[in-house]
Design a protein around this motif. Structure first.
Motif, PDB file in Angstrom:
ATOM      1  N   GLN A   1      -8.665  -3.081   1.729  1.00  0.00           N
ATOM      2  CA  GLN A   1      -7.419  -2.353   1.444  1.00  0.00           C
ATOM      3  C   GLN A   1      -7.040  -2.468  -0.025  1.00  0.00           C
ATOM      4  O   GLN A   1      -6.722  -1.481  -0.685  1.00  0.00           O
ATOM      5  N   GLN A   2      -7.077  -3.688  -0.542  1.00  0.00           N
ATOM      6  CA  GLN A   2      -6.602  -3.908  -1.897  1.00  0.00           C
ATOM      7  C   GLN A   2      -7.580  -3.365  -2.929  1.00  0.00           C
ATOM      8  O   GLN A   2      -7.170  -2.818  -3.950  1.00  0.00           O
TER       9      GLN A   2
ATOM     10  N   GLU B   1      -0.663  -7.660   1.018  1.00  0.00           N
ATOM     11  CA  GLU B   1       0.337  -6.831   0.345  1.00  0.00           C
ATOM     12  C   GLU B   1       1.457  -7.672  -0.269  1.00  0.00           C
ATOM     13  O   GLU B   1       2.066  -7.289  -1.256  1.00  0.00           O
TER      14      GLU B   1
ATOM     15  N   LEU C   1       0.863  -1.183   0.000  1.00  0.00           N
ATOM     16  CA  LEU C   1       0.000   0.000   0.000  1.00  0.00           C
ATOM     17  C   LEU C   1       0.900   1.233   0.000  1.00  0.00           C
ATOM     18  O   LEU C   1       1.738   1.392   0.877  1.00  0.00           O
TER      19      LEU C   1
ATOM     20  N   ALA D   1      -0.852   4.617  -4.425  1.00  0.00           N
ATOM     21  CA  ALA D   1      -1.616   3.380  -4.592  1.00  0.00           C
ATOM     22  C   ALA D   1      -1.056   2.507  -5.714  1.00  0.00           C
ATOM     23  O   ALA D   1      -1.601   1.456  -6.011  1.00  0.00           O
TER      24      ALA D   1
ATOM     25  N   GLN E   1      -8.140   3.522  -6.194  1.00  0.00           N
ATOM     26  CA  GLN E   1      -7.498   4.828  -5.978  1.00  0.00           C
ATOM     27  C   GLN E   1      -6.421   5.143  -6.993  1.00  0.00           C
ATOM     28  O   GLN E   1      -6.279   6.267  -7.444  1.00  0.00           O
ATOM     29  N   LYS E   2      -5.646   4.135  -7.352  1.00  0.00           N
ATOM     30  CA  LYS E   2      -4.540   4.434  -8.276  1.00  0.00           C
ATOM     31  C   LYS E   2      -5.092   4.972  -9.587  1.00  0.00           C
ATOM     32  O   LYS E   2      -4.426   5.735 -10.284  1.00  0.00           O
TER      33      LYS E   2
ATOM     34  N   SER F   1       2.072   0.179  -6.699  1.00  0.00           N
ATOM     35  CA  SER F   1       3.223  -0.442  -6.032  1.00  0.00           C
ATOM     36  C   SER F   1       4.255  -0.851  -7.073  1.00  0.00           C
ATOM     37  O   SER F   1       3.894  -1.202  -8.188  1.00  0.00           O
TER      38      SER F   1
ATOM     39  N   LYS G   1      -7.134   0.290  -2.995  1.00  0.00           N
ATOM     40  CA  LYS G   1      -5.874   0.598  -3.686  1.00  0.00           C
ATOM     41  C   LYS G   1      -6.075   0.551  -5.202  1.00  0.00           C
ATOM     42  O   LYS G   1      -5.657   1.454  -5.924  1.00  0.00           O
TER      43      LYS G   1
END
Lengths: 581, 179, 288
Positions: free
Chosen positions: A448-449, A435, A408, A412, A455-456, A414, A452
């Motif tokens: 969370q994922q 993660e 994370l 967003a 959001q990216k 990785s 992510k």
């Protein structure tokens, strides 16, 4: 990015039809190239019968001394090499009393619909003419007739002939040229000698189809793998790439089906190199499961879909903007991705390059939406200068310990490791994961994922390319459209504005993530009309559902495959505006 | 234990270098490594399947194999071990120690677990006996005897625990009954 | 092929790569007794024997018990969607011929939902090793018949048995053009390690069809241990002979049935030194 063109430009529309083997398409290709060499612009579309070879075919050219991509309102000159199954083309080759129809009078009579159009008819003995020059073909006489009718200099035809038929040898060229010259003498009076009033340009220009432009954009973006299964009308993209991508260190992989094609793209991209596929509605349907995998595993992937009439097999050879719902919603689960649609052929190169770059930088699925009309139109355009979007994959730093593939981060996005790099091994997974990439079904990790992954995409700054906005001072109306409808709508809006209307125009390129606030800002205090080429108003409902446009917005939605022309849009807009009063 | 059939022909990867100290050490080490690895792996999966009793047997027994390995390590000090092709079998009737583990079960009882352990230990025992039988080199012989002594103790432990009279617990949530 | 078994012991190579180095920190959660445990071990032993650098391995799988494999290894892995692992691996190998590409999956994943990809992966004969852990049942969805399940096997889904003949993976692979076809058994870890080593070294598409008992839904498969024969088949490079041995086998023979030197599909992979110039050349074609 797009060169504006005048709404009131002069045009010259020429169409040629004939049954299989008569060479109608070749006439169109040579004429378009010759017109370009003469310093002008044009667009050529084609239509075919269902036969694989030997069926009836037609080409429609719309020429001008300014860039032009719209269909002609009617044919100024139609040349019929024969009349077999001509009714098939009645939608695409409108004839009026201002049309001149030239045909071979040694065979069938003109069909009733041609006679009833009021067009001026000239019958000539094309078949007999062929007998006068050994080895000649009827279509070259026809080309000569058209050359004479529009007042085109023979040197341009000769140059175009050499380029188009050069591979067939000098004998073919000289015989053809002889036939063209004989054709020019067959009807000496020029009925549509418009070219002498036009201003030729000396600028370099390109002769390119939308599908070729799409392929070129991907090559500019560094494409290294195109995996695909043949489908009309998208295959031209891969055919364009096949001999060229190898010179750039890439390759084409022919898949056993679309399921394989999409998975090959994901595998190739997992290998670290930009990868794409090209397909159309039915193929897209088969690919959607794997597209979800690209999204979940955060593997960059570009899918170009060239829409055709649907549902099911539908109308493979004709255009319709009917797959918007599919490209937006065709996935199971929360599947945030990027959907981009170029507005015309001219911007296809750059928008395709941008699409591939976004897939790489955002590590997700990007769907670029084109359609049969954009893809298979051949146009003369100004060369597209190179752009550097600086959109690349984020790599882990050289020395990385405790590498976490799905870490994370603030952006967003990785870092994605290059297979072959020590100490950053990871397993990409379509299962929800932590993660590190370890499978997990825990609520916290899922949230969370998925956040992510969304959001990216939403956090990215898409800059000016999200739409083409043309604002008119004190506008009370905003017209929103997309894809291949854009050019016809733009000309209609410009024409209405010249007649005193105050209409702003928004051509929406970035369909997902929807730039709702930006659309709201443009639409503020205006009545919104959404125009699109599908029966149910897919874009209209999409914009409404996200509150991007006000509740009282209007929809102009017409099914394909008869495409919008500026006049039909103008009529529909006037009707709509009157209804609002 | 059900031995896998080998054909009447010689096994294609049968090894006959049992006179060589380095090879003997490597072959034994290889066998013990297999036992340790699978002991640990099955301990973990039994834990995952909530059979803590059986998992504990695997966990408890691992150190026994480790002490067998320690004896080898002591002898290795002065010798470089050859890399044995992992498909070689040391003698014709060799049974891989993991054969017994096919009979593991997520609801296995403690005595069942000991029984599997016992079978694994017996594989070691058979190999040591075979080598003692074939080998006359003094340094190998003393090592093998030490290994066998340790192995006998292991067998004893296994036998003691197998005497538990713990029937297999009923599976109250069995997988859907299939044929 | 060189085996250390042919190297005199005086020329000792010391074991430098341990099989466990290829394992990740995720532990397998297969049922205790599952054959897949021994396949995982055999694979890591083959990789260690070949001393393949971990980061040079791409391991692709689909969905199912066996397809969990990539998570358990410390290599570059891809756990994709059901049935499409071979297609994904083909894309990976096309872009990255420098990687050793392995594919793992089960009988349902490879022979049913992935059947078309199986045929075409064989036909393409790219340099990929396909490890099928065949337990003749769908384990992850709890006991439905797969293409390799015997016709008479009864299940909740097929109370009277499937009534359908079994799929013959090795026969199909041979007909479709695979250049290495072997059968292994999870209960023969040494023999399996040998097959894996050979398959990975083979240049072309290698199928290792591994019989791996499902102790939970097909407990009767534990009896395979009594019937399987260790590496009793010798390879043939003649497809007619291979077909004969594949079709005449009762299913319990293990070894390489077919290994041939067939054309391997390797898409062009010539790096471009001067992409800007090449692009300019390509764009020149468009000039009017």
């Amino acid at each position: 990015m797009i060169q504006p063109v005048s709404a009131t430009q002069d045009n010259l529309a020429i169409s040629v039809s004939g049954s299989g083997g008569t060479g109608a398409v070749t006439v169109g290709l040579i004429l378009l190239e010759a017109i370009a060499k003469a310093g002008f612009y044009g667009v050529m579309t084609r239509s075919f019968g269902p036969q694989i070879r030997g069926g009836e075919s037609a080409v429609m050219l719309n020429l001008s001394d300014h860039p032009i991509e719209t269909l002609a309102e009617f044919s100024h000159i139609h040349l019929a090499l024969d009349w077999l199954k001509f009714e098939r083309f009645s939608d695409e080759i409108p004839l009026t009393q201002d049309s001149l129809v030239i045909y071979d009078n040694s065979r069938e009579k003109p069909p009733g619909l041609v006679e009833n159009s009021g067009a001026k008819l000239i019958g000539i003995g094309l078949q007999n003419a062929v007998k006068t020059i050994k080895g000649s073909r009827m279509n070259m006489f026809a080309l000569g007739i058209l050359t004479q009718q529009i007042g085109l200099d023979l040197t341009f035809i000769e140059a175009a002939l050499k380029r188009t038929l050069g591979k067939k040898g000098d004998d073919v060229i000289s015989t053809s040229l002889e036939a063209i010259q004989a054709g020019m003498r067959m009807i000496p009076d020029s009925h549509y000698e418009k070219l002498s009033h036009w201003h030729p340009t000396q600028k370099p220009r390109w002769n390119i189809s939308g599908n070729e432009a799409c392929g070129l954009g991907a090559l500019r973006g560094g494409l290294k793998l195109a995996a695909a299964y043949p489908i009309t009308p998208a295959t031209d993209i891969v055919e364009y790439l096949a001999p060229r991508i190898e010179k750039l260190g890439g390759r084409v992989l022919i898949a056993e089906d679309e399921l394989a094609a999409m998975n090959m793209v994901i595998g190739g991209s997992f290998g670290g190199l930009p990868s794409m596929t090209a397909t159309s509605g039915p193929g897209f349907s088969l690919m959607t499961e794997a597209m979800g995998l690209a999204i979940a595993s955060e593997t960059p992937a570009l899918v170009v879909t060239v829409m055709r009439g649907g549902p099911s097999t539908g109308i493979p050879t004709k255009s319709e903007q009917t797959d918007l719902n599919q490209v937006l919603y065709g996935f199971h689960g929360e599947a945030p991705h990027v959907v981009i649609a170029p507005l015309n052929v001219q911007e296809m190169v750059t928008i395709s390059q941008w699409s591939l770059g976004l897939a790489e930088a955002l590590q997700t699925l990007v769907v670029e939406v084109s359609d049969q009309h954009l893809g298979q139109s051949r146009v003369i355009i100004d060369p597209i200068p190179p752009v550097d979007f600086n959109l690349k994959r984020l790599r882990p730093p050289a020395t990385t310990s405790d590498y976490q593939r799905y870490e994370l981060t603030q952006e967003a996005v990785s870092p994605i490791a290059w297979p072959g790099t020590p100490d950053t091994q990871y397993t990409a997974d379509g299962l929800e994961h932590t993660e590190t990439g370890k499978p997990s079904s825990m609520a916290k990790e899922h949230q969370q994922q998925l956040t992510k992954r969304a959001q990216k995409i939403t956090q990215h700054n898409y800059g000016e390319h999200w739409a083409k906005v043309t604002e008119t001072l004190n506008a009370t109306v905003l017209v929103i459209t997309w894809g291949s409808s854009y050019e016809a709508v733009r000309i209609a809006v410009e024409a209405l504005n010249q007649q005193g209307a105050d209409i702003s125009l928004l051509g929406l390129r970035l369909l997902m993530p929807l730039q709702t606030e930006q659309i709201q800002a443009v639409a503020k205090d205006k009545t919104v009309i959404v125009i699109e080429q599908n029966a149910s108003g897919q874009l209209f409902h999409y914009l409404l559902s996200d509150n991007a446009i006000p509740r009282n917005s209007q929809s102009i939605a017409e099914a394909g495959p008869i495409l919008f022309k500026p006049s039909t849009v103008q009529t529909a807009l006037i009707h709509c505006l009157e209804g609002l009063k | 234990m059900n031995a896998m059939n080998t054909t009447s022909n010689a096994h294609p990867h049968l090894k006959k270098t049992h006179q060589n100290m380095a090879w003997v050490l490597a072959a034994i080490n290889e066998m013990i490594e297999e036992s340790i690895y699978h002991c640990e792996t099955f301990c973990h999966t039994l834990h995952t399947h909530h059979n803590l009793i059986a998992a504990k047997v695997f966990e408890q027994f691992c150190p026994q194999f480790l002490s067998e390995q320690a004896l080898i390590q002591d002898s290795i000090k002065t010798i470089s071990l050859p890399e044995i092709p992992p498909w070689e079998i040391p003698y014709h009737d060799y049974i891989h120690p993991v054969n017994a583990l096919t009979h593991a079960h997520y609801l296995m009882s403690e005595s069942d677990a000991w029984k599997l352990m016992h079978e694994m230990v017996q594989v070691h025992s058979c190999f040591y006996s075979y080598l003692l039988d074939k080998n006359q080199q003094p340094e190998i012989e003393s090592l093998l005897k030490a290994l066998r002594k340790l192995n006998m103790e292991c067998q004893k432990i296994c036998r003691q625990h197998q005497s538990y009279n713990d029937a297999l617990p009923d599976d109250l949530d069995p997988p859907i009954s299939q044929s | 092929m060189t085996h250390a078994s042919q190297t005199p012991l005086e020329k000792i190579t010391v074991k430098t790569v341990k099989p466990t180095e290829y394992l990740s920190n995720v532990h397998p959660v297969w049922c205790p007794g599952c054959g897949h445990f021994f396949i995982l071990r055999a694979l890591t032993k083959a990789l260690a024997w070949l001393k393949l650098p971990k980061e040079q391995i791409g391991l692709v799988s689909g969905i199912g018990c066996s397809s969990r494999l990539p998570a358990y290894l410390n290599v570059y892995g891809f756990h994709g969607v059901h049935g499409r692992a071979l297609a994904l691996a083909s894309g990976l190998k096309a872009n990255r011929p420098d990687l050793t590409v392995l594919v793992a999956g089960g009988d349902g994943d490879g022979y049913s939902i992935g059947g078309n990809h199986f045929i075409h992966a064989c036909r393409r004969n790219m340099d990929i090793t396909y490890i099928v852990m065949d337990n003749e049942v769908y384990g992850m969805t709890k006991g439905q018949p797969s293409p390799t399940t015997p016709a008479e096997w009864q299940s909740k889904l097929t109370p009277q048995g499937t009534g359908v003949a079994r799929f013959n993976p090795m026969g199909i692979a041979l007909a479709a053009g695979a250049s290495f076809i072997a059968r292994g058994f999870s209960g023969d870890p040494n023999g399996l390690t040998k097959l894996m080593t050979e398959a990975i070294q083979h240049k072309g598409f290698s199928l290792i069809e591994i019989k791996s008992p499902c102790v939970t839904f097909r407990p009767e498969e534990k009896a395979w241990q009594k019937s399987m024969r260790s590496l009793n088949v010798s390879p043939s490079s003649n497809p007619a002979e291979a077909a004969k041995s594949i079709y005449s086998s009762d299913g319990f023979d293990t070894g390489i049935f077919y290994q041939a030197d067939l054309p391997v599909y390797e898409p062009t992979n010539t790096p471009c030194e001067n992409p800007a110039d090449v692009l300019a050349e390509i764009e020149k074609e468009l000039n009017v």
